[in-house]
Enzyme design. Structure first.
Site, short mmCIF file in Angstrom:
data_model
loop_
_atom_site.label_atom_id
_atom_site.label_comp_id
_atom_site.label_asym_id
_atom_site.label_seq_id
_atom_site.Cartn_x
_atom_site.Cartn_y
_atom_site.Cartn_z
N LYS A 1 -25.57 -33.27 4.59
CA LYS A 1 -25.66 -32.88 5.91
C LYS A 1 -24.31 -33.56 6.60
O LYS A 1 -24.01 -34.41 6.70
CB LYS A 1 -26.98 -33.29 6.79
CG LYS A 1 -28.13 -32.65 6.15
CD LYS A 1 -29.21 -33.09 7.10
CE LYS A 1 -30.48 -32.89 6.36
NZ LYS A 1 -31.03 -31.38 6.80
N GLU B 1 -40.46 -33.70 11.88
CA GLU B 1 -40.54 -32.64 11.44
C GLU B 1 -41.96 -31.97 12.22
O GLU B 1 -42.57 -32.43 12.72
CB GLU B 1 -41.03 -32.37 10.19
CG GLU B 1 -39.79 -32.79 9.48
CD GLU B 1 -40.21 -32.60 7.99
OE1 GLU B 1 -39.84 -31.65 7.31
OE2 GLU B 1 -40.75 -33.48 7.21
N HIS C 1 -34.44 -40.47 2.44
CA HIS C 1 -33.44 -39.78 3.60
C HIS C 1 -33.42 -40.87 4.81
O HIS C 1 -32.15 -41.39 5.21
CB HIS C 1 -34.06 -38.50 4.22
CG HIS C 1 -34.40 -37.57 3.15
ND1 HIS C 1 -33.83 -37.38 2.16
CD2 HIS C 1 -35.47 -36.63 3.07
CE1 HIS C 1 -34.42 -36.42 1.53
NE2 HIS C 1 -35.34 -35.78 2.26
N ASP D 1 -41.71 -39.70 0.56
CA ASP D 1 -41.28 -38.37 0.87
C ASP D 1 -40.00 -38.57 1.49
O ASP D 1 -38.87 -37.86 1.27
CB ASP D 1 -42.29 -37.47 1.51
CG ASP D 1 -41.67 -35.96 1.51
OD1 ASP D 1 -41.33 -35.62 0.57
OD2 ASP D 1 -41.93 -35.34 2.61
N ARG E 1 -41.06 -22.03 -16.89
CA ARG E 1 -42.17 -21.78 -17.90
C ARG E 1 -42.26 -20.18 -17.81
O ARG E 1 -42.76 -19.41 -18.66
CB ARG E 1 -43.35 -22.21 -17.47
CG ARG E 1 -43.59 -23.61 -18.00
CD ARG E 1 -44.68 -23.92 -18.60
NE ARG E 1 -44.83 -25.42 -19.10
CZ ARG E 1 -45.42 -26.32 -18.41
NH1 ARG E 1 -46.13 -26.00 -17.54
NH2 ARG E 1 -45.36 -27.50 -18.78
N LYS F 1 -44.61 -35.83 10.03
CA LYS F 1 -44.78 -34.37 10.05
C LYS F 1 -45.55 -33.97 11.16
O LYS F 1 -46.65 -34.86 11.86
CB LYS F 1 -45.45 -33.79 8.62
CG LYS F 1 -44.31 -34.01 7.46
CD LYS F 1 -44.85 -33.01 6.35
CE LYS F 1 -43.98 -33.28 5.28
NZ LYS F 1 -42.60 -32.56 5.24
C1 BG6 Z 1 -37.44 -33.20 1.67
C2 BG6 Z 1 -39.03 -33.40 1.81
O1 BG6 Z 1 -37.06 -33.97 0.97
O2 BG6 Z 1 -36.82 -33.00 2.98
C3 BG6 Z 1 -39.81 -32.55 2.91
O3 BG6 Z 1 -39.85 -33.57 0.66
C4 BG6 Z 1 -38.99 -32.59 4.13
O4 BG6 Z 1 -41.39 -32.93 3.20
C5 BG6 Z 1 -37.60 -32.03 4.08
O5 BG6 Z 1 -39.81 -31.26 4.74
C6 BG6 Z 1 -37.03 -32.37 5.26
O6 BG6 Z 1 -35.56 -31.80 4.96
P1 BG6 Z 1 -34.81 -31.13 6.43
O7 BG6 Z 1 -33.21 -30.82 5.62
O8 BG6 Z 1 -35.46 -29.94 6.87
O9 BG6 Z 1 -34.72 -32.27 7.22
#
Ligand code: BG6
Length: 504
Positions: A201, A235, A259, A254, A64, A355
């Site tokens: 990865k 994290e 993942h 998330d 935008r 987190k």
């Molecule tokens: C993302 C999430 O998909 O993956 C984030 O939305 C997260 O919240 C991130 O921090 C983590 O990715 P990586 O590669 O840093 O482990």
């Protein structure tokens, strides 16, 4: 006799041998967003530096913001300098910059889309990109339908089209199905590339190499020899200004839905017959289908309170910018999963993600059963842990095998030691970023590392089943301090079964 060319560093031989994609234009929708800045643009620079992009190539940023081409290029340069993994090289940058255009789009405004079509035609003429398009949808889910329709309806007859769709792919099973239905009105499944960046990865792909390129692991990779599997995606980061998204997603949507479940699938899948997209994804989806909905007591939720990360005081989740002070969004999930098939029946997979945990660490641990009858006195093996194969997805990428060894000296004392393989040491090269691999694969049309619609649906079905149980109770949040390993319930989950998280 002709000699083989000298290889500067024999350990580097064979690294980075890839086909170059055909000429194409990459259109990034959401070009002013965080993901474009932090990941997509730095990845494109890294590919350009390694000469992996086609010579006839162009990038179009679409968002935008009312920027000119040059303003967008400035943003990109900034992104490369700040987030790139390589040193900044002016000539590489100049090449990328001259291949870059920007278009200000309001996705609801149809006339603007005509401008995009016009710009793309112009680029085809100028740069010989032959009508080939990669559209990258790095936009929130609500913006996706308009773009999919616009792009789909205006697709040209010449050239190929590929659509990279960022997560979240829907919010639940119903919305994911709706999005898939919409996509299938305009695109074939072979044209849709659903990103789960964990699959990009190196260490995640190495799970396939480790399991299926070695003869020694598969025979014992099952319920007879494996006591349990534990997967941690920890994290130290908090919500990082993404509250608008995270408040509605929470840890389960998330990370768990995508993942983490992909890590489960790669760890538990059967050997594919070959390394093609269909074979690999067929096996993954079978595992996802076989995961039993966990009982409510086998899922633990958490939300972080105040605490310390690397010695620095950090606020509680409810005080993060944009977060509801009474938020019930979870920032931590631990679960005990069971895979109902012959290989894994009754072998738990413990999963925890969160987190603001004690350290940044993604690991997959395969804990084997103890030796059935060690002919030693108990005192000699007190310090001996069961064998564990630990895949370090990040950081300190590598694999380590915990085995028992005799402590040197008189008498017999046996202790756990580790046999380590570290990427850095073995290959002497820095690992590429996941987005580099995935962008290149999408340009090459290789879907192996992208999730198929049925995988995404299985993942959502499991998450929906878990979340529907949550509506009934309200845990006392916050229930863990930032900088720890999550709520007490998480330790309890493994302790109840006489097991323990590797680090807790
Ligand atoms: C993302 C999430 O998909 O993956 C984030 O939305 C997260 O919240 C991130 O921090 C983590 O990715 P990586 O590669 O840093 O482990």
């Amino acid at each position: 006799m002709t000699e083989a060319p000298a290889v500067e560093n024999p350990l580097l031989e064979g690294l980075g041998q890839r086909r170059t994609p055909e000429p194409c234009v990459l259109v990034v929708f959401g070009a002013s967003g965080d993901l474009t800045h932090r990941k997509i643009i730095p990845a494109l620079y890294a590919l350009a530096l390694r000469k992996l992009l086609p010579e006839k190539f162009a990038i179009v940023g679409a968002a935008r913001s009312e920027w000119t081409d040059d303003e967008f290029r400035d943003q990109m340069e900034h992104a490369v300098r700040e987030f790139g993994r390589d040193d900044f090289k002016q000539d590489v940058w100049d090449w990328l910059a001259q291949a870059t255009r920007y278009i200000s789009l309001d996705f609801a405004d149809e006339t603007k889309e005509n401008d995009l079509a016009g710009l793309l035609n112009e680029i085809d003429e100028e740069r010989g990109t032959r009508g080939n398009r990669v559209y990258y949808l790095a936009v929130p889910p609500q913006a996706m339908p308009t773009i999919v329709r616009e792009v789909g309806e205006r697709r040209k007859s010449e050239g190929w089209v590929r659509l990279i769709v960022e997560k979240p792919f829907g919010h639940d099973l119903a919305s994911a199905r709706e999005l898939t239905a919409l996509l299938s009105e305009h695109f074939t499944e072979e044209e849709v590339f659903r990103i789960d960046h964990y699959l990009g990865k190196e260490t995640v792909q190495n799970m396939l190499a480790l399991r299926f390129a070695n003869g020694i692991f598969e025979p014992i990779w099952n319920r007879q020899f494996v006591d349990h599997i534990q997967i941690t995606v920890a994290e130290t980061l908090g919500v990082e200004g993404r509250a608008a998204y995270y408040e509605h997603s929470g840890a389960i949507r998330d990370i768990f839905q995508n993942h983490a479940l992909q890590l489960v699938a790669l760890t538990a899948m059967e050997p594919p017959i070959d390394f093609t997209a269909e074979s690999v994804r067929n096996e993954k989806v079978k595992v996802l289908k076989a995961i039993r909905t966990p009982a409510p007591e086998h899922v633990v939720r958490g939300q972080y309170g105040p605490g310390y990360i690397e010695g620095k005081e950090v606020p509680l989740y409810r005080e993060e910018e944009g977060v509801d002070p009474a938020s019930m969004t979870e920032t931590f999930v631990a679960a005990k999963l069971l895979v109902d098939n012959w290989r894994w029946a009754d072998t738990p997979i413990y999963l925890r993600i969160g987190k603001r945990l004690a350290r940044r660490e993604t690991t997959i641990g395969i804990q084997f059963k103890r030796a059935p009858h060690p002919p030693f006195e108990d005192a000699t093996t007190e310090e001996l842990q069961p064998n564990m194969l630990l895949v370090h997805v990040q950081p300190d990428e590598g694999v380590s095998l915990a085995i028992g060894a005799k402590v040197p000296g008189q008498g017999m004392r046996i202790r756990t030691v580790h046999m380590d393989f570290l990427y850095g040491g073995a290959f002497r090269t820095e690992l590429p970023e996941a987005y580099e691999r995935l962008l290149l694969d999408a340009m090459l049309g290789d879907q192996t590392l992208f999730t198929r619609s049925d995988e995404v649906e299985e993942q959502w079905a499991l998450v929906d089943a878990i979340v529907s149980g949550w509506a009934r109770d309200r845990p006392a949040f916050p229930n863990y301090a930032a900088g720890t390993w999550g709520p007490a319930g998480s330790d309890e989950l493994t302790r109840r079964d006489g097991r323990a998280w590797l680090r807790h």
